[in-house]
Design an enzyme around this catalytic site. Structure first.
Site, PDB file in Angstrom:
ATOM      1  CG  ASP A 179      -1.785  -1.252   1.304  1.00  0.00           C
ATOM      2  OD1 ASP A 179      -2.199  -1.760   0.251  1.00  0.00           O
ATOM      3  OD2 ASP A 179      -2.021  -1.731   2.429  1.00  0.00           O
ATOM      4  CD  GLU A 196      -9.013  -3.555  -1.738  1.00  0.00           C
ATOM      5  OE1 GLU A 196      -9.585  -3.557  -0.637  1.00  0.00           O
ATOM      6  OE2 GLU A 196      -8.199  -4.447  -2.072  1.00  0.00           O
TER       7      GLU A 196
END
Length: 323
Positions: A36, A212
């Site tokens: 991430d 997402e």
């Protein structure tokens, strides 16, 4: 017999005998498992905020206990500054440390994180978004408001409890800040100037193939919404563009294919010292996989009309910048 020594030939033989060094730079972080990526440029240094995978090889779920920070000035040598924030920083939080992003405004650094909320009068649990603040990109960070910025009960368009994750925050040229986030649908809201309060209603949108991990930014007069999307069997990266950070958004297609050996992929995009970089994660390190991921970086190029050429994921990665 007398032999004439050919110096040029000796040099060629010597070069041939030297082991060939690998030029691979991806993944860029190899001492720990990271995911991430969220890059931030401040004072000519690129800071990289990451999730931290700690799951065992046999684990079948995420184990992410804190957020790490790395920095570079040449895109080759990365300094590991260690963990700078964890869910334990927030008295209301519990569980793992999911995707996050740190942004700077007026000399303050606001670290927006996704984790889970304890059962309380405020929330029945579920995913939540918090914000920490510091005077330096390296912290120390503290809970900015003593409560979650977003709790599960504030969004009602999805039945599952983990839809409030993966915040991305962008401050427009006029000073208006926006936060986008979500799993299953994309939500967005304006933020007040203090960066710690929502300003108005939460809005919902469903970009094509959205799953997402949104990433919001602006280049020239065009706004970009990049996100993890429904690939053929694993997440890929798609994107949309708009003339406004509030939309409407025009779908532009696939930006990057799925990452090797990882179900998920997560975008982080930045311009640094005149070049555009696309950060993402994969699972290619030894013993790596979907729960033991590693961040990589490749170049990103734009067409004349502002659309983005499809990113090519490489083992070589990007070149070092001469300082």
């Amino acid at each position: 017999m007398t032999f004439k020594i050919n110096l040029f030939g000796i040099v060629l033989i010597a070069v041939a005998m030297v082991p060939q060094l690998s030029i691979s730079q991806n993944p860029i972080i190899t001492d720990v498992f990271t995911a991430d990526p969220a890059p931030l440029v401040y004072n000519d240094t690129l800071y990289l905020y990451t999730s931290h995978d700690t799951a065992s090889v046999a684990s079948t779920n995420y184990e992410m206990k804190d957020w790490l920070v790395f920095s570079t000035t040449d895109m080759k040598k990365w300094t590991n500054h260690g963990p700078k924030l964890s869910p334990k920083t927030f008295s209301w939080a519990t569980g793992d440390a999911y995707a996050a992003q740190c942004v700077e405004r007026d000399g303050k650094f606001y670290f927006y994180v996704s984790t889970f909320h304890k059962d309380s009068e405020v929330s029945k649990g579920g995913a939540a978004i918090g914000v920490a603040v510091a005077d330096s990109p390296l912290g120390p960070f503290k809970d900015a408001i003593g409560k979650a910025l977003i709790v599960n009960e504030m969004t009602t368009d999805n039945p599952h409890g983990w839809d409030d994750i993966d915040p991305t925050v962008f401050v427009d040229d006029n000073g208006q800040a926006y936060m986008y986030w979500g799993n299953g649908s994309c939500k967005w809201v304006k933020l007040k100037d203090n960066m710690t309060e929502v300003d108005g209603e939460i809005n919902y949108l469903n970009p094509e193939n959205f799953i997402e991990g949104p990433w919001l930014y602006k280049r020239n007069d065009l706004y970009y919404l990049v996100y993890a999307s429904k690939g053929e069997s694993r997440e890929a990266i798609d994107y949309c563009t708009s003339d406004s950070p509030e939309g409407p958004w025009e779908y532009q297609g696939v930006l990057s294919d799925s990452a090797p050996n990882s179900f998920t992929i997560h975008p982080g995009i930045i311009n640094y010292k005149g070049k555009d970089y696309f950060f993402y994660h994969n699972g290619v390190l030894p013993t790596g996989g979907s729960y033991r991921r590693s961040i990589a970086a490749d170049y990103m190029y734009y067409n004349e009309d502002g659309t983005i050429k499809k990113v090519v994921q490489t083992d070589q990665g990007v070149d070092a910048i001469a300082n």
